[in-house]
Design a protein around this motif. Structure first.
Motif, PDB file in Angstrom:
ATOM      1  N   GLN A 181       3.733  -4.919  -5.744  1.00  0.00           N
ATOM      2  CA  GLN A 181       4.228  -3.888  -6.653  1.00  0.00           C
ATOM      3  C   GLN A 181       3.330  -2.648  -6.606  1.00  0.00           C
ATOM      4  O   GLN A 181       3.818  -1.511  -6.584  1.00  0.00           O
ATOM      5  N   THR A 232       3.871  -0.744  -3.124  1.00  0.00           N
ATOM      6  CA  THR A 232       5.173  -0.082  -2.998  1.00  0.00           C
ATOM      7  C   THR A 232       5.280   1.097  -3.954  1.00  0.00           C
ATOM      8  O   THR A 232       5.953   2.089  -3.647  1.00  0.00           O
ATOM      9  N   ASP A 233       4.610   1.017  -5.097  1.00  0.00           N
ATOM     10  CA  ASP A 233       4.562   2.168  -6.007  1.00  0.00           C
ATOM     11  C   ASP A 233       3.669   3.274  -5.442  1.00  0.00           C
ATOM     12  O   ASP A 233       3.938   4.466  -5.647  1.00  0.00           O
ATOM     13  N   ALA A 284      10.922  -0.414  -2.516  1.00  0.00           N
ATOM     14  CA  ALA A 284      11.119  -0.879  -3.889  1.00  0.00           C
ATOM     15  C   ALA A 284      11.713   0.260  -4.701  1.00  0.00           C
ATOM     16  O   ALA A 284      11.363   1.422  -4.478  1.00  0.00           O
ATOM     17  N   ARG A 310      15.544  -1.088 -10.614  1.00  0.00           N
ATOM     18  CA  ARG A 310      14.141  -1.480 -10.813  1.00  0.00           C
ATOM     19  C   ARG A 310      14.022  -2.827 -11.528  1.00  0.00           C
ATOM     20  O   ARG A 310      13.208  -3.670 -11.159  1.00  0.00           O
ATOM     21  N   TYR A 336      14.748  -5.723  -9.198  1.00  0.00           N
ATOM     22  CA  TYR A 336      13.643  -5.883  -8.253  1.00  0.00           C
ATOM     23  C   TYR A 336      12.457  -6.602  -8.895  1.00  0.00           C
ATOM     24  O   TYR A 336      11.925  -7.576  -8.343  1.00  0.00           O
ATOM     25  N   LEU A 389      10.561 -10.425  -8.135  1.00  0.00           N
ATOM     26  CA  LEU A 389       9.120 -10.664  -7.958  1.00  0.00           C
ATOM     27  C   LEU A 389       8.621 -11.712  -8.947  1.00  0.00           C
ATOM     28  O   LEU A 389       7.879 -12.631  -8.578  1.00  0.00           O
ATOM     29  N   SER A 422      14.049  -4.996   1.288  1.00  0.00           N
ATOM     30  CA  SER A 422      13.059  -4.521   0.323  1.00  0.00           C
ATOM     31  C   SER A 422      11.846  -5.440   0.326  1.00  0.00           C
ATOM     32  O   SER A 422      11.838  -6.502   0.963  1.00  0.00           O
ATOM     33  N   ALA A 423      10.830  -5.037  -0.424  1.00  0.00           N
ATOM     34  CA  ALA A 423       9.638  -5.875  -0.561  1.00  0.00           C
ATOM     35  C   ALA A 423       9.957  -7.199  -1.242  1.00  0.00           C
ATOM     36  O   ALA A 423       9.237  -8.184  -1.049  1.00  0.00           O
ATOM     37  N   ALA A 424      11.031  -7.257  -2.022  1.00  0.00           N
ATOM     38  CA  ALA A 424      11.444  -8.529  -2.629  1.00  0.00           C
ATOM     39  C   ALA A 424      11.847  -9.528  -1.551  1.00  0.00           C
ATOM     40  O   ALA A 424      11.525 -10.721  -1.637  1.00  0.00           O
TER      41      ALA A 424
END
Length: 203
Positions: A73, A76-77, A85, A93, A96, A100, A153-155
């Protein structure tokens, strides 16, 4: 300054993969450390500031971030331009962040309990079981190719990772198997595997 403490072929390998996806490898100092592994090999490394001697551990300008979900998190932020993300305020959001949290609160406990051969009603009631986990993934992946829709995505990176390490735990569900294959085929995954192999040879 960003520093990642990493042990090849461990849970921190997915953070290496993420850094490749984010095109951020040149912005992070990667420190290779030893860890105590499940087979008894390795040892706690004095170079690693993680209090438990584990990885991954990210340090950003003196701020320490631990646990894969928090690091994913955070990164990606920090690099939103790669759109791995949804940013704060995006309607996606919440979904997502839920994926996580579901990984940490359900997927890892379910897989570990199953691998250990442990069964108890309290565990089932709290974490659910492999069947419920598979159903959740099947519902999402029947509707779209990735957990967040049409785009990786990162998920996806996080949730597919345990099945890459422990394929015997893969649900016998066509949509889930196809998703795992799509995730595993990404160039970042191959690059991270080659990077880890090179670090092990160098050691």
């Amino acid at each position: 300054m960003l520093t990642l403490y990493h042990a090849p072929r461990s849970r921190s390998s997915r953070i290496i993969t993420l850094l490749r996806e984010l095109d951020a490898l040149d912005k992070v100092n990667i420190v290779i450390v030893d860890i105590t592994r499940g087979d008894g090999s390795g040892a706690k490394d004095p170079k690693n500031p993680h209090p438990d001697g584990k990885v991954p551990l990210l340090v950003h300008d003196g701020v320490v971030i631990w646990e894969s979900i928090a690091i994913i998190q955070y990164l990606t932020d920090l690099f939103p331009e790669k759109k791995l993300a949804p940013v704060a305020g995006d309607p996606k959001r919440g979904r997502y962040l839920s994926w996580l949290a579901w990984y940490a609160g359900v997927v890892e406990p379910v897989l570990i309990v199953e691998a250990a051969g442990i069964s108890h009603p309290y565990l089932q009631a709290t974490f659910r079981g492999p069947k419920e986990m598979a159903q959740q993934l099947e519902t999402a992946l029947t509707a779209s190719p990735y957990l967040m829709g049409d785009e990786f995505s990162a998920a996806d990176l996080l949730l597919y990772s345990p099945f890459a390490w422990f394929p015997e735990a893969t649900p016998d569900v066509p949509a889930v198997k196809a998703w795992i294959e799509r995730c595993a085929a990404r160039p970042s995954v191959q690059w991270a595997a080659e990077y880890d192999a090179a670090q092990q040879v160098a050691a």
